[in-house]
Design a protein around this motif. Structure first.
Motif, PDB file in Angstrom:
ATOM      1  N   SER A 239     -15.076  -0.997   3.394  1.00  0.00           N
ATOM      2  CA  SER A 239     -13.644  -0.730   3.227  1.00  0.00           C
ATOM      3  C   SER A 239     -12.904  -2.018   2.864  1.00  0.00           C
TER       4      SER A 239
ATOM      5  N   PRO B 243      -6.346  -4.104   4.651  1.00  0.00           N
ATOM      6  CA  PRO B 243      -4.974  -3.748   4.287  1.00  0.00           C
ATOM      7  C   PRO B 243      -4.112  -5.004   4.172  1.00  0.00           C
TER       8      PRO B 243
ATOM      9  N   GLN C 246       1.853  -2.817   5.253  1.00  0.00           N
ATOM     10  CA  GLN C 246       1.346  -1.588   4.631  1.00  0.00           C
ATOM     11  C   GLN C 246       1.392  -0.417   5.597  1.00  0.00           C
ATOM     12  N   GLN C 247       1.831   0.732   5.114  1.00  0.00           N
ATOM     13  CA  GLN C 247       1.814   1.969   5.884  1.00  0.00           C
ATOM     14  C   GLN C 247       0.482   2.673   5.639  1.00  0.00           C
ATOM     15  N   LEU C 248      -0.205   3.023   6.700  1.00  0.00           N
ATOM     16  CA  LEU C 248      -1.477   3.736   6.593  1.00  0.00           C
ATOM     17  C   LEU C 248      -1.253   5.221   6.865  1.00  0.00           C
ATOM     18  N   ARG C 249      -2.015   6.070   6.181  1.00  0.00           N
ATOM     19  CA  ARG C 249      -1.874   7.510   6.310  1.00  0.00           C
ATOM     20  C   ARG C 249      -3.127   8.119   6.919  1.00  0.00           C
ATOM     21  N   THR C 250      -2.954   9.238   7.572  1.00  0.00           N
ATOM     22  CA  THR C 250      -4.093   9.997   8.081  1.00  0.00           C
ATOM     23  C   THR C 250      -4.744  10.749   6.920  1.00  0.00           C
TER      24      THR C 250
ATOM     25  N   ARG D  52       1.947   9.966   8.386  1.00  0.00           N
ATOM     26  CA  ARG D  52       2.038   8.557   8.723  1.00  0.00           C
ATOM     27  C   ARG D  52       1.147   8.245   9.914  1.00  0.00           C
TER      28      ARG D  52
ATOM     29  N   VAL E  14       0.724  -1.713   9.484  1.00  0.00           N
ATOM     30  CA  VAL E  14      -0.017  -2.969   9.648  1.00  0.00           C
ATOM     31  C   VAL E  14       0.982  -4.111   9.798  1.00  0.00           C
TER      32      VAL E  14
ATOM     33  N   LEU F 131      -1.884  -3.682  14.275  1.00  0.00           N
ATOM     34  CA  LEU F 131      -1.050  -2.639  13.681  1.00  0.00           C
ATOM     35  C   LEU F 131      -0.366  -1.852  14.790  1.00  0.00           C
TER      36      LEU F 131
ATOM     37  N   ALA G 265      -8.207   5.091   8.263  1.00  0.00           N
ATOM     38  CA  ALA G 265      -8.134   4.506   6.920  1.00  0.00           C
ATOM     39  C   ALA G 265      -9.124   3.363   6.722  1.00  0.00           C
TER      40      ALA G 265
END
Length: 279
Positions: free
Chosen positions: A221, A224, A228-232, A237, A241, A251, A264
């Protein structure tokens, strides 16, 4: 949870933090700090060192601090955040009737000597050992000088490992102490203080929407970026981070994901120093 993101060295080591000492002298010093920070200060014995938070009236985090209780007052040691803002806030609430003399902030270096396997708390950042407050040009005492010093990269790894908020990242007026795992730095029993109403509501109503986690990037991987916004997987949402160093970081994990150990492409774990109530 995943394995530890960074193992502490097995032998004694030292790290250094820039801090600001704000002196308060006079019989009302502990009462003022009791009312202006999150921890119970009034009545503490001389020689006590109490970790506390400086917050806004709505309980947003302004600074991390430690109160060194003295026989004639106290020193407020701002360990992260704006000492100028904290000093200005104290100056605004002080009146002659308080019988407190407020001094100007003084820049110092907090040296922590970490003794692996000891009782946590003494060296700072909830680590076992001792600490010294010295001016920059002052010679290190022999125990400190004899210990291996962490590089700036290692010190950042240590901060992330412990989950200690940093200015411009987790230490922000966007977050409150409970979200950042600082429950041990907040008294829920003492009387009226700045931010108390909001903190009491967050605690009693279990109102937190996010919690601090550390992460390691899973094999294959990409790391990030901070902010940064991480999504499921369903597109909701999942996390924001806040800190990144190489393949690790911190995060704020959304409530819907608290029971997850991966998000993610990141392996999640609780920071060593964080304290969250379980509900």
């Amino acid at each position: 949870m995943s394995a530890s993101v960074w193992a502490l060295p097995a032998s004694p080591f030292r790290f250094t933090l820039p801090v600001a000492r704000i002196p308060l002298r006079g019989e009302g010093s502990l009462r003022v700090l009791h009312g202006q920070t999150t921890q119970a200060i009034e009545g503490a014995a001389p020689g006590s060192l109490i970790e506390t938070c400086c917050v806004t009236p709505t309980a947003r985090l302004v600074a991390l601090a430690a109160v060194a209780v003295l026989s004639d007052g106290a020193d407020l040691l701002v360990t992260a955040g704006s000492a100028a803002q904290v000093h200005q806030s104290l100056d605004r609430v002080l009146f002659p009737a308080d019988r407190v003399a407020l001094g100007e902030p003084q820049a110092l270096l907090w040296h922590g000597l970490v003794q692996p396997g000891g009782e946590p708390g003494g060296a700072g950042w909830s680590l076992p050992g001792q600490h010294w407050l010295l001016v920059e040009e002052e010679a290190l005492p022999e125990p400190l000088a004899a210990a291996a010093a962490l590089s700036s990269e290692q010190q950042e790894q240590l901060r992330i490992h412990q989950g200690i908020p940093a200015p411009g990242a987790e230490l922000s007026e966007e977050f409150n102490p409970f979200e950042l795992g600082l429950r041990r730095w907040v008294s829920l029993e003492k009387g009226c203080y700045l931010g108390q109403e909001t903190l009491a509501k967050l605690h009693s109503r279990d109102g937190l929407k996010q919690q601090l986690r550390r992460f390691v990037v899973a094999p294959g991987s990409d790391a990030p970026e901070a902010g940064q916004q991480l999504r499921t997987t369903s597109g909701e949402r999942g996390a924001l981070v806040t800190s990144v160093q190489g393949d690790r970081g911190l995060l704020l994990l959304h409530r819907r994901c608290w029971d997850q150990s991966e998000l993610a492409g990141l392996e999640l774990s609780l920071p060593e120093a964080a304290a969250f109530d379980s509900h």
